[in-house]
Design an enzyme around this catalytic site. Structure first.
Site, mmCIF file in Angstrom:
data_model
loop_
_atom_site.group_PDB
_atom_site.id
_atom_site.type_symbol
_atom_site.label_atom_id
_atom_site.label_comp_id
_atom_site.label_asym_id
_atom_site.label_seq_id
_atom_site.Cartn_x
_atom_site.Cartn_y
_atom_site.Cartn_z
ATOM 1 N N CYS A 45 0.843 -1.211 0.000
ATOM 2 C CA CYS A 45 0.000 0.000 0.000
ATOM 3 C C CYS A 45 0.872 1.254 0.000
ATOM 4 O O CYS A 45 1.455 1.607 1.031
ATOM 5 C CB CYS A 45 -0.924 -0.007 1.217
ATOM 6 S SG CYS A 45 -1.935 1.479 1.327
ATOM 7 N N CYS A 65 -0.411 4.099 2.274
ATOM 8 C CA CYS A 65 -0.206 3.852 3.713
ATOM 9 C C CYS A 65 1.261 4.022 4.103
ATOM 10 O O CYS A 65 1.552 4.547 5.172
ATOM 11 C CB CYS A 65 -0.626 2.435 4.101
ATOM 12 S SG CYS A 65 -2.091 1.818 3.291
ATOM 13 N N ASP A 66 2.192 3.545 3.281
ATOM 14 C CA ASP A 66 3.576 3.409 3.725
ATOM 15 C C ASP A 66 4.596 4.278 2.984
ATOM 16 O O ASP A 66 5.741 4.365 3.416
ATOM 17 C CB ASP A 66 4.023 1.932 3.573
ATOM 18 C CG ASP A 66 3.175 1.007 4.440
ATOM 19 O OD1 ASP A 66 2.712 1.460 5.500
ATOM 20 O OD2 ASP A 66 2.968 -0.149 4.045
#
Ligand code: NAP
Length: 316
Positions: free
Chosen positions: A136, A139-140
């Site tokens: 992701c 997200c990261d």
């Protein structure tokens, strides 16, 4: 009225499930929407959406919030629960079994349960997940400021996320196992135009290398058999998607990848069980196709429910 009996139950509250809930609620059916996490599905992992009509740009989480509020405004009940099985009963209802607690029952069930990213299944991938291996970018990505990253895959997700990651990374190398991309030409072109994206084609990732607490590179096998190492600080894997299609207890017809086959009303081969969104076999998996197919599923389910127990005319 039995508290756990509904006319329509929807499993999964991504864009498809939220749309099905909106239409079923608006048709005044007693509607249950089951979701084990937060409503919004893959929208919650999406930074910007720029291909949903009416919104030239909206963040995924904002669209998810709007869809949730809109769906629940028409009366569907959202319950936090993980569904483990959908079991057809002799009386036409389906029993909806949960990981915890008593089952629910519904005359029609719409499966909009989405799926999860496919893994490469190579050494180092699982061990270094969360330590430089990610699925992701939204997200990261921010954890990798100024680093060289690899993106594995050649589909829309890989090309789109590679460009997204250049917000943070000094360089992003797209590693693809073939010499041609599956991704839409527009997304390939955007990546090619980006000075911080480069490409390694005909390269199969054989191992994620690391020291246990962080990724330090990839071991690759090139088309001519050469083995190479690519030094990177993180690897983002976008090699497709595995649908959550193991829930229906009866055999439901599916394609070779496991996606449900449906008729034109989005009904699976199991009577009274419908499918829409990422669990359904289709040309592409877009928010727009998910909401369109979910609309069809909800209206078909409504018709089925009303045929089984007709709506009485309002008293005059
Ligand atoms: P996808 O289209 O299935 O592409 C998966 C890619 O991963 C392919 O290039 C495939 O290679 C590669 N791959 C699969 N298994 C592999 C393995 N074991 N090792 C190495 N490479 C592997 O999946 P996706 O990109 O996640 O997209 C999924 C769906 O979402 C698509 O329908 C897509 O259109 C949609 N989507 C759309 C957008 C957008 O429109 N903006 C953005 C993201 C996703 P091969 O090509 O060699 O098979």
């Amino acid at each position: 009225m039995d508290e756990r009996r509904y006319e329509i139950a929807i499993v999964g509250a991504g864009p498809a499930g939220l749309t099905a809930a909106l239409y079923a609620g608006r048709a005044l059916k007693r509607t249950l929407l089951l979701e084990s996490g937060l409503p919004g599905g893959e929208l919650l992992n999406t930074e910007d959406v720029e291909d949903y009509p009416g919104f030239d740009r909206i963040t995924g989480p904002e669209l998810a919030t709007r869809m949730t509020d809109h769906a629940l405004a028409f009366g569907a009940e959202l319950v936090a629960a993980r569904v483990t099985a959908i079991v057809p009963q002799d009386d036409g209802f389906k029993r909806i079994e949960l990981e915890e607690g008593e089952p629910y029952y519904a005359r029609a069930v719409i499966v909009t349960a989405g799926g999860q990213p496919r893994k490469l299944g190579i050494p180092g991938e699982e061990e270094l997940a969360g330590h430089g291996v990610s699925y992701c970018a939204v997200c990261d990505g921010a954890f990798f400021k100024g680093q060289h990253l690899a993106v594995v895959g050649g589909g829309d997700a890989a090309l789109e996320e590679a460009v997204f990651l250049t917000r943070y990374a000094s360089q992003v190398t797209v590693v693809h196992r073939r010499d041609q991309f599956r991704a839409q030409p527009l997304l390939v072109e955007r990546a090619r135009q980006n000075g911080r994206v480069d490409f390694l084609m005909d390269a199969v990732v054989e191992e994620v290398l690391g020291d246990g607490s962080r990724v330090r590179g990839l071991r690759l096998r090139r088309g001519d058999g050469r083995v190479e190492e690519l030094e990177v600080g993180g690897v983002f894997i976008f090699v497709g998607f595995l649908p959550n299609t193991g829930l229906i207890s009866d055999h439901a017809e599916h394609d070779a990848q496991g996606y449900y086959l449906t008729d034109a009303n989005m009904m699976t081969s199991v009577a009274g069980v419908y499918a829409a969104g990422d669990v359904r076999a289709q040309l592409t998996r877009q928010v727009t196709t998910a909401v369109g197919d979910a609309t069809t599923a909800a209206l078909a389910a409504t018709k089925q429910v009303e045929e089984a127990s007709p709506v009485l005319p309002a008293a005059v």
